[in-house]
Design a protein around this motif. Structure first.
Motif, PDB file in Angstrom:
ATOM      1  N   ASP A  33     -22.915  14.091 -51.170  1.00  0.00           N
ATOM      2  CA  ASP A  33     -23.601  14.104 -49.883  1.00  0.00           C
ATOM      3  C   ASP A  33     -24.701  13.049 -49.821  1.00  0.00           C
ATOM      4  N   SER A  34     -24.994  12.408 -50.941  1.00  0.00           N
ATOM      5  CA  SER A  34     -26.017  11.360 -50.952  1.00  0.00           C
ATOM      6  C   SER A  34     -25.592  10.241 -50.016  1.00  0.00           C
ATOM      7  N   ALA A  35     -26.408   9.994 -49.018  1.00  0.00           N
ATOM      8  CA  ALA A  35     -26.037   9.038 -47.980  1.00  0.00           C
ATOM      9  C   ALA A  35     -27.203   8.891 -47.004  1.00  0.00           C
ATOM     10  N   LEU A  36     -27.012   7.987 -46.044  1.00  0.00           N
ATOM     11  CA  LEU A  36     -27.950   7.854 -44.931  1.00  0.00           C
ATOM     12  C   LEU A  36     -27.364   8.623 -43.757  1.00  0.00           C
ATOM     13  N   TYR A  37     -28.123   9.537 -43.213  1.00  0.00           N
ATOM     14  CA  TYR A  37     -27.666  10.343 -42.084  1.00  0.00           C
ATOM     15  C   TYR A  37     -28.324   9.799 -40.815  1.00  0.00           C
ATOM     16  N   LEU A  38     -27.476   9.351 -39.913  1.00  0.00           N
ATOM     17  CA  LEU A  38     -27.948   8.698 -38.700  1.00  0.00           C
ATOM     18  C   LEU A  38     -27.714   9.585 -37.491  1.00  0.00           C
ATOM     19  N   CYS A  39     -28.747   9.706 -36.702  1.00  0.00           N
ATOM     20  CA  CYS A  39     -28.669  10.401 -35.429  1.00  0.00           C
ATOM     21  C   CYS A  39     -28.659   9.344 -34.333  1.00  0.00           C
ATOM     22  N   ALA A  40     -27.837   9.546 -33.327  1.00  0.00           N
ATOM     23  CA  ALA A  40     -27.776   8.619 -32.200  1.00  0.00           C
ATOM     24  C   ALA A  40     -27.715   9.414 -30.908  1.00  0.00           C
ATOM     25  N   SER A  41     -28.274   8.845 -29.854  1.00  0.00           N
ATOM     26  CA  SER A  41     -28.222   9.543 -28.574  1.00  0.00           C
ATOM     27  C   SER A  41     -27.696   8.609 -27.499  1.00  0.00           C
ATOM     28  N   SER A  42     -27.236   9.221 -26.415  1.00  0.00           N
ATOM     29  CA  SER A  42     -26.604   8.463 -25.341  1.00  0.00           C
ATOM     30  C   SER A  42     -26.780   9.199 -24.021  1.00  0.00           C
ATOM     31  N   ARG A  43     -26.692   8.436 -22.917  1.00  0.00           N
ATOM     32  CA  ARG A  43     -26.797   9.051 -21.594  1.00  0.00           C
ATOM     33  C   ARG A  43     -25.559   9.859 -21.244  1.00  0.00           C
ATOM     34  N   GLN A  44     -24.401   9.380 -21.725  1.00  0.00           N
ATOM     35  CA  GLN A  44     -23.147  10.040 -21.398  1.00  0.00           C
ATOM     36  C   GLN A  44     -22.295  10.156 -22.638  1.00  0.00           C
ATOM     37  N   TYR A  45     -21.317  11.044 -22.593  1.00  0.00           N
ATOM     38  CA  TYR A  45     -20.454  11.235 -23.752  1.00  0.00           C
ATOM     39  C   TYR A  45     -19.450  10.107 -23.911  1.00  0.00           C
ATOM     40  N   SER A  46     -18.835   9.697 -22.830  1.00  0.00           N
ATOM     41  CA  SER A  46     -17.694   8.802 -22.949  1.00  0.00           C
ATOM     42  C   SER A  46     -18.055   7.362 -22.647  1.00  0.00           C
ATOM     43  N   GLY A  47     -17.745   6.478 -23.598  1.00  0.00           N
ATOM     44  CA  GLY A  47     -17.851   5.054 -23.358  1.00  0.00           C
ATOM     45  C   GLY A  47     -19.234   4.524 -23.103  1.00  0.00           C
ATOM     46  N   ASN A  48     -20.237   5.182 -23.662  1.00  0.00           N
ATOM     47  CA  ASN A  48     -21.601   4.748 -23.391  1.00  0.00           C
ATOM     48  C   ASN A  48     -22.277   4.280 -24.663  1.00  0.00           C
ATOM     49  N   THR A  49     -23.299   3.463 -24.512  1.00  0.00           N
ATOM     50  CA  THR A  49     -23.992   2.908 -25.666  1.00  0.00           C
ATOM     51  C   THR A  49     -24.741   3.994 -26.423  1.00  0.00           C
ATOM     52  N   LEU A  50     -24.617   3.967 -27.737  1.00  0.00           N
ATOM     53  CA  LEU A  50     -25.379   4.879 -28.590  1.00  0.00           C
ATOM     54  C   LEU A  50     -26.597   4.159 -29.146  1.00  0.00           C
ATOM     55  N   TYR A  51     -27.712   4.848 -29.130  1.00  0.00           N
ATOM     56  CA  TYR A  51     -28.955   4.325 -29.682  1.00  0.00           C
ATOM     57  C   TYR A  51     -29.299   5.150 -30.914  1.00  0.00           C
ATOM     58  N   PHE A  52     -29.517   4.450 -32.015  1.00  0.00           N
ATOM     59  CA  PHE A  52     -29.677   5.107 -33.302  1.00  0.00           C
ATOM     60  C   PHE A  52     -31.132   5.251 -33.706  1.00  0.00           C
ATOM     61  N   GLY A  53     -31.380   6.276 -34.516  1.00  0.00           N
ATOM     62  CA  GLY A  53     -32.657   6.430 -35.180  1.00  0.00           C
ATOM     63  C   GLY A  53     -32.666   5.652 -36.490  1.00  0.00           C
ATOM     64  N   GLU A  54     -33.786   5.764 -37.204  1.00  0.00           N
ATOM     65  CA  GLU A  54     -33.931   5.030 -38.463  1.00  0.00           C
ATOM     66  C   GLU A  54     -33.149   5.681 -39.595  1.00  0.00           C
ATOM     67  N   GLY A  55     -32.742   6.914 -39.400  1.00  0.00           N
ATOM     68  CA  GLY A  55     -31.949   7.591 -40.416  1.00  0.00           C
ATOM     69  C   GLY A  55     -32.779   8.417 -41.391  1.00  0.00           C
ATOM     70  N   SER A  56     -32.125   9.368 -41.986  1.00  0.00           N
ATOM     71  CA  SER A  56     -32.711  10.165 -43.079  1.00  0.00           C
ATOM     72  C   SER A  56     -31.860   9.924 -44.320  1.00  0.00           C
ATOM     73  N   ARG A  57     -32.494   9.396 -45.348  1.00  0.00           N
ATOM     74  CA  ARG A  57     -31.724   9.096 -46.565  1.00  0.00           C
ATOM     75  C   ARG A  57     -31.818  10.276 -47.524  1.00  0.00           C
ATOM     76  N   LEU A  58     -30.681  10.865 -47.812  1.00  0.00           N
ATOM     77  CA  LEU A  58     -30.597  12.013 -48.726  1.00  0.00           C
ATOM     78  C   LEU A  58     -30.123  11.551 -50.089  1.00  0.00           C
ATOM     79  N   ILE A  59     -30.875  11.929 -51.098  1.00  0.00           N
ATOM     80  CA  ILE A  59     -30.467  11.684 -52.484  1.00  0.00           C
ATOM     81  C   ILE A  59     -30.317  13.040 -53.145  1.00  0.00           C
ATOM     82  N   VAL A  60     -29.121  13.308 -53.642  1.00  0.00           N
ATOM     83  CA  VAL A  60     -28.857  14.575 -54.328  1.00  0.00           C
ATOM     84  C   VAL A  60     -28.769  14.281 -55.823  1.00  0.00           C
ATOM     85  N   VAL A  61     -29.675  14.897 -56.587  1.00  0.00           N
ATOM     86  CA  VAL A  61     -29.738  14.614 -58.028  1.00  0.00           C
ATOM     87  C   VAL A  61     -29.154  15.762 -58.853  1.00  0.00           C
TER      88      VAL A  61
END
Lengths: 114, 113
Positions: free
Chosen positions: A86-114
């Motif tokens: 599961d170690s990865a960068l988790y990105l959240c993105a938002s958009s005005r509409q579901y279909s065919g619309n531009t997604l704007y991303f956050g900076e991400g949350s980087r998870l490191i599982v040791v």
């Protein structure tokens, strides 16, 4: 600067521990996506919401991952029992509409599982 | 199958030189196409997008891209790169009836002084 706010930027968890990430979408964007980006730059779709309703999610999300977007609160993605893979960068993105619309991303949350 | 190919994993250019990053997509219809950039330890930032119309679209920081339906391509260009352009660039598309993005594996751009 990103208008999608993700916290925390980094989290380190032991195997089996819970990991929770939060996302505040851009104002006026009812659609929220979560993606996982691994070290090989492969992006995996996890789940998406329109307002508080889940639109689509993959099997992985259904089993160990949980997510919600309550009204008047940040969206969240939680891994119930973290695994090394599961170690990865988790990105959240938002958009005005579901279909065919531009997604704007956050900076991400980087998870490191040791 | 729907896919995006960025054939160059890494590109190195000198500051001030011109740049082209290649992108080919596989999709039977006309996709919505995007270029995103990811700077170290940051999320994805939108550079430009193409939905329809003029096949050459302008983006931020002097970037532009040209859509070619016949070649199934959406190459990114910049006339003169700056050291701050060093980053990973992702070509992405959405099919017309779904919100899910299909990503290329990215091209790492290194600009040498």
């Amino acid at each position: 600067n990103s208008k999608v706010i993700q916290t925390p930027r980094y989290l380190v968890k032991g195997q089996g521990q819970k990991a929770k990430m939060r996302c505040i979408p851009e104002k006026g964007h009812p659609v929220v996506f979560w993606y996982q980006q691994n070290k090989n730059n492969e992006f995996k779709f996890l789940i998406n919401f329109q307002n508080q309703e889940v639109l689509q999610q993959i099997d992985m999300t259904e089993k160990r991952f949980s997510a919600e977007c309550p009204s008047n609160s940040p969206c969240s993605l939680e891994i119930q029992s973290s695994e090394a893979g599961d170690s990865a960068l988790y990105l959240c993105a938002s958009s005005r509409q579901y279909s065919g619309n531009t997604l704007y991303f956050g900076e991400g949350s980087r998870l490191i599982v040791v | 199958a729907q896919s995006v190919t960025q054939p160059d994993a890494r590109v190195t250019v000198s500051e001030g030189a011109s740049l082209q990053l290649r992108c080919k997509y596989s999709y039977s219809g006309t996709p919505y196409l995007f270029w995103y950039v990811q700077y170290p330890r940051q999320g994805l930032q939108l550079l430009l997008k193409y939905y329809s119309g003029d096949p050459v679209v302008q983006g931020v920081n002097g970037f532009e891209a040209e859509f070619s339906k016949s070649n199934s391509s959406f190459h990114l260009r910049k006339a003169s790169v700056h050291w701050s352009d060093s980053a990973v660039y992702f070509c992405v598309f959405i099919t017309g009836n779904t919100g899910k993005l299909i990503f290329g594996l990215g091209t790492t751009l290194q600009v040498q002084p």
